[in-house]
Design an enzyme around this catalytic site. Sequence first.
Site, PDB file in Angstrom:
ATOM      1  CE1 TYR A 141      -3.737   2.480   0.891  1.00 22.96           C
ATOM      2  CE2 TYR A 141      -2.274   3.260   2.622  1.00 22.96           C
ATOM      3  CZ  TYR A 141      -3.424   3.415   1.851  1.00 22.96           C
ATOM      4  OH  TYR A 141      -4.233   4.506   2.054  1.00 22.96           O
ATOM      5  CG  ASP A 236       5.887   3.608   0.503  1.00 16.81           C
ATOM      6  OD1 ASP A 236       6.262   4.238   1.515  1.00 16.81           O
ATOM      7  OD2 ASP A 236       4.688   3.400   0.242  1.00 16.81           O
ATOM      8  CE  LYS A 264       2.619   4.837   8.229  1.00 13.92           C
ATOM      9  NZ  LYS A 264       1.235   5.145   8.561  1.00 13.92           N
TER      10      LYS A 264
HETATM   11  N1  HOZ Z   1      -1.050   4.330   6.464  1.00 19.44           N
HETATM   12  C1  HOZ Z   1      -1.429   3.456   7.525  1.00 19.44           C
HETATM   13  C2  HOZ Z   1      -0.708   2.186   7.431  1.00 19.44           C
HETATM   14  N2  HOZ Z   1      -1.317   1.188   6.726  1.00 19.44           N
HETATM   15  C3  HOZ Z   1      -2.870   3.239   7.616  1.00 19.44           C
HETATM   16  C4  HOZ Z   1      -3.489   4.323   8.303  1.00 19.44           C
HETATM   17  C5  HOZ Z   1      -4.749   4.688   7.662  1.00 19.44           C
HETATM   18  O1  HOZ Z   1      -5.021   4.248   6.545  1.00 19.44           O
HETATM   19  O2  HOZ Z   1      -5.469   5.420   8.313  1.00 19.44           O
END
Ligand code: HOZ
Length: 424
Positions: A141, A236, A264
Amino acid sequence: MTNRELFEKARGLMPGGVSSPVRAFKAVGGDPIIVSHAKGCRIWDVEGKEYIDFLMSWGPLILGHCHPRVVKALEDQLQKGLSYGITNAHEITLAQMVVSAMPSVQMVRFVSSGTEATMSAIRLARGYTGRKYIVKFEGCYHGHYDGLLVSAGSGVATLGIPGTPGVPEEIASLTLVLPYNNVEALKEAFEKYGEDIACVIVEPIAGNMGTVPPKDGFLEALRELTRKYSALLIFDEVMTNFRVSKGGAQELYSIEPDITCMGKVIGGGMPLGAYGGRKEIMEKVAPEGPIYQAGTLSGNPMAVVCGIATLSEVFEKNPYEQLEQTSKYLCDSLSEILSRKGIPHTINRVGSMLTVFFTDKEVYDYSTAKSSDLGMFAKFFRALLREGVLIPPSQFEAWFLSTAHTREDIDQALSRIERAVSSI
Ligand code: HOZ
């Protein structure tokens, strides 16, 4: 008001009652909690119940909630202005810190989220190479940018959303999707489409199908094939930057990508992302070059000082060995608890990011991740929540530890987990 009352109210005002889908607890059932406040490795809901937190805001909080150095930096900046819309000196300091930590990054552009970072990196790769196709991996993702939602992990996997409604077929068809950790499939794709591939984007340690480390030779093959076909390699590192080591996964595995996406930990809990790479590539970004990308809040001083305070603490204290020890202790003990109860499981972990899968098979890609018993995960999640332990409400996510998680906190978490598991 109770969690339930507030969530009911939220559902009338926000889709699903949330600002991001995975927060709705849809895959695990039960009422979502509504957070009141947090400190260190603990978080409290509006009913006053306390949880030991292994969600840690999905990764940014490597120092835990409300670290004094971070709070002080934000308080100081608060007196000086929230946003300028003009370059501030802190951006230059943070850029210097990023460049010093990652040799592959010679120049960096700050944005406001991981999604913005990956979306902009893809545009840059296409503009730089003059090619259209991108390669991504099943279960990875990279935020919710149209071309990257194909076969995505995280909330898309969690909620079982089929395809990518809202994304025109013409855009989705420019994304080639391959199985993670599969060098043969990669070679075939390059043989077939190599001259048209602008870039390969990969989570060098996947976190969004649950934690899945790269097999030996996978990242090496990626590097070799992208070079051979003059495509760009995008790491990423939104989850892994400053998380698995000071220099990220690229330092851990000694592979230099062409472009790195960050998020993050770089913002320490404030909305901040970045993308960066070699000068010759980054100089194509406007205003130096023709590839446009912009943002009113990009390089926002509150976000940037939060990132500087977080990274300064991390660079000075070098907490990676401590994080490794605490995380290993948690996983080893958790595995013993599950084994005693006869629950099949596999725990994947790299440093302080980890996932418990409910299968006794090796998990090395999206299809093996999906073989986890999702019903068991849902029961496990709910039992943990009842006992006061918060983990991501999805099988396809990573747990995170912070420097605020002490051995005593882990012991307390383990006795709560033991009680939870015996109630399943
Ligand atoms: N980006 C986060 C890790 N998978 C997920 C947080 C979200 O989608 O709120």
